[in-house]
Design a protein around this motif. Structure first.
Motif, PDB file in Angstrom:
ATOM      1  N   ASP A  67       0.831  -1.202   0.000  1.00 44.12           N
ATOM      2  CA  ASP A  67       0.000   0.000   0.000  1.00 44.12           C
ATOM      3  C   ASP A  67       0.870   1.258   0.000  1.00 44.12           C
ATOM      4  O   ASP A  67       0.546   2.247  -0.665  1.00 44.12           O
ATOM      5  N   GLY A  71       0.678   4.132  -2.724  1.00 41.47           N
ATOM      6  CA  GLY A  71       0.407   5.495  -2.282  1.00 41.47           C
ATOM      7  C   GLY A  71       1.386   6.521  -2.803  1.00 41.47           C
ATOM      8  O   GLY A  71       1.040   7.700  -2.949  1.00 41.47           O
ATOM      9  N   SER A  72       2.602   6.094  -3.094  1.00 47.34           N
ATOM     10  CA  SER A  72       3.604   7.032  -3.594  1.00 47.34           C
ATOM     11  C   SER A  72       3.260   7.543  -4.984  1.00 47.34           C
ATOM     12  O   SER A  72       3.848   8.520  -5.452  1.00 47.34           O
ATOM     13  N   THR A  73       2.295   6.914  -5.656  1.00 45.10           N
ATOM     14  CA  THR A  73       1.883   7.339  -6.998  1.00 45.10           C
ATOM     15  C   THR A  73       0.559   8.093  -6.989  1.00 45.10           C
ATOM     16  O   THR A  73      -0.016   8.332  -8.054  1.00 45.10           O
ATOM     17  N   ALA A  74       0.066   8.482  -5.807  1.00 50.57           N
ATOM     18  CA  ALA A  74      -1.231   9.162  -5.707  1.00 50.57           C
ATOM     19  C   ALA A  74      -1.207  10.496  -6.442  1.00 50.57           C
ATOM     20  O   ALA A  74      -0.218  11.233  -6.380  1.00 50.57           O
ATOM     21  N   THR A  84     -10.070  16.486 -10.502  1.00 56.42           N
ATOM     22  CA  THR A  84      -9.378  15.961  -9.314  1.00 56.42           C
ATOM     23  C   THR A  84     -10.130  14.773  -8.753  1.00 56.42           C
ATOM     24  O   THR A  84      -9.524  13.751  -8.406  1.00 56.42           O
ATOM     25  N   GLN A  88      -8.778  10.935  -8.490  1.00 55.35           N
ATOM     26  CA  GLN A  88      -8.740  10.242  -7.207  1.00 55.35           C
ATOM     27  C   GLN A  88      -9.500   8.929  -7.275  1.00 55.35           C
ATOM     28  O   GLN A  88      -9.038   7.909  -6.737  1.00 55.35           O
ATOM     29  N   PHE A  91      -7.490   6.459  -9.160  1.00 55.99           N
ATOM     30  CA  PHE A  91      -6.380   5.983  -8.344  1.00 55.99           C
ATOM     31  C   PHE A  91      -6.857   4.974  -7.309  1.00 55.99           C
ATOM     32  O   PHE A  91      -6.216   3.953  -7.073  1.00 55.99           O
ATOM     33  N   ARG A  92      -8.022   5.242  -6.681  1.00 53.03           N
ATOM     34  CA  ARG A  92      -8.541   4.294  -5.684  1.00 53.03           C
ATOM     35  C   ARG A  92      -8.854   2.952  -6.333  1.00 53.03           C
ATOM     36  O   ARG A  92      -8.637   1.893  -5.720  1.00 53.03           O
ATOM     37  N   HIS A  94      -7.287   1.732  -8.957  1.00 45.75           N
ATOM     38  CA  HIS A  94      -5.970   1.120  -9.206  1.00 45.75           C
ATOM     39  C   HIS A  94      -5.415   0.507  -7.929  1.00 45.75           C
ATOM     40  O   HIS A  94      -4.909  -0.623  -7.927  1.00 45.75           O
ATOM     41  N   ARG A  95      -5.519   1.252  -6.833  1.00 43.82           N
ATOM     42  CA  ARG A  95      -5.024   0.738  -5.549  1.00 43.82           C
ATOM     43  C   ARG A  95      -5.755  -0.539  -5.165  1.00 43.82           C
ATOM     44  O   ARG A  95      -5.144  -1.517  -4.733  1.00 43.82           O
ATOM     45  N   ASP A 353      -5.661  16.724   1.727  1.00 42.06           N
ATOM     46  CA  ASP A 353      -6.536  16.193   0.693  1.00 42.06           C
ATOM     47  C   ASP A 353      -6.647  17.227  -0.427  1.00 42.06           C
ATOM     48  O   ASP A 353      -6.991  18.385  -0.179  1.00 42.06           O
TER      49      ASP A 353
END
Length: 382
Positions: A67, A71-74, A84, A88, A91-92, A94-95, A353
């Motif tokens: 994780d 997170g480093s790619t957020a 935005t 986001q 990205f969520r 993808h995570r 945020d």
């Protein structure tokens, strides 16, 4: 039936289960305590799933390490709040896909056969139901199942009820009390003599319980989700309201008419990625539109519809106030009043945020809607 396959001394298989809509892993390798986080992250990003056979606590540590790498790619802030938000959400997703590649195997009795693993049988049985054999799930999802069981056992304190509400797995928990307070404080129509009220999309049943505690004669609560209906019945029983609150579904509107119809639809007009997203995303604003278009035909004379809705979608540029008011007017309704409240949830204080300014400015409103009388409608048309 979706099935995963792997080799572990000999070819094996198990049914694949994902509540969050994760795709079926096409390649599965066995992993244990020797697996390094960098290797696990690379394999997961390439689409390879890792079936964990080591220590349970080590698996959790590996998941946290993966994780941190995700997170480093957020993404940061884009040019507009809408963009935005979309970045986001992407990205969520993808995570979730990457972390969802670390799997565990549940046996037919819902157990987890790993060193130092907790007893998850009750939590898994309540969330997933009966198994007919071993089932593979993402560790990240299993941790959510365990957490949900703890929430269900502990309950969520609702100040408006001065009582606990117990959310089930997959049912949106009433952790944001401001919208509940609006329903608890708004003046009841018909001078307070509300014989029948509908609570559409009841979830845990918290708003139905608030209405019952306010003296409504009968509350009919509906939900499309079987889990939510079971949860609402459970909470009505815990609160001693079984004789007042009746839970039904999956139709949005029950039969008959009501003096009051309450609806707190998902606040974001977007496509849910899974059933777990249904409490947040309303595909195409469908539930909101169905509530508005059906309201005039279901209200008793002098009755009201209460729309409980955040303006977050407006601040994100996903829906305009003009679109909302047009939908209200097109349904033959008018706004008789409005009550507003500001958010008190934890995300308002997350200054890092990228959407902090939008979330801090959010307003949740209870719109009191009544039916436009034919004479008034005619004068408007003229």
């Amino acid at each position: 039936m979706s099935t995963i396959h792997w080799t572990e001394t000999h070819p094996r298989s198990a049914r694949w289960h994902s509540e969050s809509g994760l795709p079926l892993p096409r390649r599965v390798v066995v992993a244990d305590d020797r697996m390094r986080a960098a290797v696990a992250y690379r394999l997961a990003c390439e689409g390879t799933a890792l079936l964990w056979r080591g220590d349970f606590h080590n698996a959790r540590q590996l998941l946290r390490a993966m994780d941190r790498r995700v997170g480093s790619t957020a993404p940061g802030a884009a040019d507009t709040p809408a963009e935005t938000f979309r970045l986001q959400r992407r990205f969520r997703a993808h995570r979730a896909r990457v972390l969802g590649k670390l799997l565990v195997l549940l046996d037919a009795d819902h157990g987890l056969d790993l060193r130092r693993a907790p007893d998850v049988r009750r939590a898994v049985a309540e969330a997933y139901g009966a198994f007919d054999g071993p089932v593979a799930v993402a560790l990240s999802e299993l941790l959510g199942v365990i957490s949900a069981r703890q929430w269900r056992e502990k309950g969520v304190y609702v100040p408006a009820l001065e009582a606990l509400v117990h959310p089930h797995y997959g049912v949106f928990a009433p952790t944001r009390s401001e919208y509940v307070d609006l329903v608890a404080q708004a003046p009841l129509p018909r001078g307070g003599e509300v014989r029948v009220a509908f609570d559409l999309g009841t979830g845990t049943g918290v708003l139905a319980a608030v209405l019952a505690r306010r003296g409504v004669g009968q509350v009919v609560a509906t939900d499309v989700s079987a889990r939510a209906r079971a949860c609402a019945r459970d909470n009505a029983g815990r609160l001693g309201l079984t004789g007042v609150v009746r839970v039904t579904g999956p139709e949005l509107y029950p039969d008959g008419r009501a003096d009051l119809v309450v609806c707190n639809p998902p606040w974001i007009p977007g496509r849910p990625a899974s059933d777990l997203d249904l409490g947040v995303y309303d595909a195409g604003g469908g539930m909101l539109q169905s509530f508005l278009s059906g309201l005039a035909g279901r209200l008793e004379p002098g009755g009201e519809g209460w729309l409980v809705l955040s303006d977050l979608a407006e601040r994100l540029g996903l829906r305009s106030r003009e679109q909302l008011m047009t939908a209200v007017e097109s349904a033959g309704l008018r706004v008789a009043g409005r009550m507003d409240t500001s958010p008190r949830h934890a995300r308002v204080r997350e200054t890092d945020d990228p959407l902090h300014a939008v979330r801090a400015a959010e307003v949740t409103s209870l719109w009191r809607l009544t039916v436009v009388q034919p004479s008034a409608q005619s004068s408007v048309n003229r």
